[in-house]
Design a protein around this motif. Sequence first.
Motif, short mmCIF file in Angstrom:
data_model
loop_
_atom_site.label_atom_id
_atom_site.label_comp_id
_atom_site.label_asym_id
_atom_site.label_seq_id
_atom_site.Cartn_x
_atom_site.Cartn_y
_atom_site.Cartn_z
N ALA A 23 0.84 -1.20 0.00
CA ALA A 23 0.00 0.00 0.00
C ALA A 23 0.88 1.25 0.00
O ALA A 23 0.62 2.21 -0.74
CB ALA A 23 -0.93 -0.01 1.21
N TRP A 32 2.34 1.83 -3.47
CA TRP A 32 1.37 2.43 -4.41
C TRP A 32 1.24 3.93 -4.15
O TRP A 32 1.16 4.72 -5.09
CB TRP A 32 0.03 1.73 -4.26
CG TRP A 32 -0.47 1.11 -5.53
CD1 TRP A 32 -1.55 1.51 -6.26
CD2 TRP A 32 0.07 -0.03 -6.22
NE1 TRP A 32 -1.71 0.69 -7.35
CE2 TRP A 32 -0.73 -0.27 -7.35
CE3 TRP A 32 1.15 -0.88 -5.98
CZ2 TRP A 32 -0.49 -1.30 -8.25
CZ3 TRP A 32 1.40 -1.91 -6.86
CH2 TRP A 32 0.59 -2.12 -7.98
N LEU A 81 -7.62 2.69 -3.32
CA LEU A 81 -6.79 1.67 -2.69
C LEU A 81 -7.56 1.11 -1.49
O LEU A 81 -8.03 1.88 -0.65
CB LEU A 81 -5.46 2.29 -2.24
CG LEU A 81 -4.29 1.36 -1.87
CD1 LEU A 81 -2.99 2.14 -1.86
CD2 LEU A 81 -4.48 0.71 -0.49
#
Length: 365
Positions: A280, A283, A323
């Motif tokens: 995460a 990203w 996300l």
Amino acid sequence: MPRSPGAKLWSTLNKTASRHARQMQRAVNKNLTKPVTEAIVRNAVKQSAAVTAATQRALSGVVSPVAAPQSRGSGRWEEGAWGAPLAPRRYHVFVPAGATASRRAPMLVLLHGCGQDAASFAAVTRAAAVARESGWVVLLPEQSSQANAQRCWNWFRPAAQGAMEAGLLMTLIDQACRRYPVAADRVSVLGLSAGGAMALMLGLRYPSRFAAVGSHSGAVPWSASNAAQAARAMRGQRGPDAKTMQALRFGLAGRRPPPLLLMHGDADHVVDFSNATATAGMWMHLQPEGTPPLAGAPARRIQRGVRRAIDVFDWYEGSSPYLRLVRVEGLGHAWSGGAGGHAFSDPAGPDGLKLALRFFLAVGV
């Protein structure tokens, strides 16, 4: 010369003894020898079958092998091959009944993990039932045991073999978009474990081709370049270096990576949960310079019935989720909500495939 009475008696006794011996032998054969022999043969057959099955599993690289999926109810399964003629890769694809050339469907590419093949992963995820209900085409590529003895996608060799496999997968995806009623701009990819890491590699290598990507219990992509480094990365002890991140940003050419779904158990002792949080973070770091930061939403805890509870963390791009990280309480290294009786499957979790499709629809797939 006539026989004496003693000789006659001896002959009679011999005949009687012989007759009794034959009767006893028949009784032994019936009551002892034959059943014991049959039991030995049955046991030998069972042992041979077990050894054969174990040998087949070892040679195939599949821990819980199943038969190829069969078409039942609406929709159909097909299988085929793609790639080099001398080393073809196989695939299975499910096409729902409502998908036609004039009514093209979104497609989900499902990448199995180590110790699995396309058929076993289809069984674990209940791919046909979910695809039939949602109206999605589902494509399941299969890694060959020649490319990796355990059938892992080679995410830990990103510069060579991993890059080649990513290219092969894109060739299959292009082929599927031409051959089946697929909306080419509505393709998503999701994988388990090694398949999850490969799904993220595809998303970063070909960001314009995927509407969304997802990883279930996968390692951070580009966190290893050999098997030893992969073991450290899976424990959460290694990630992409600054040079790699710079190269990935350059490859994105100012484009956002595709929307991302991460699902991971907090009791995973094979691929540590920290891989999900690190992915995460990766990203977020790869967002284009000058764009507004992603907006985090308050965490949500969800539990339905007696299934495992999940904590859902969302980050938004404007008003749309971009996300999502789903932490599954008590889940080990297994597909959440998978079918029972299979390796790498935990029926106690919420249905991982339905969670994924929900997110993909939310981001506009």
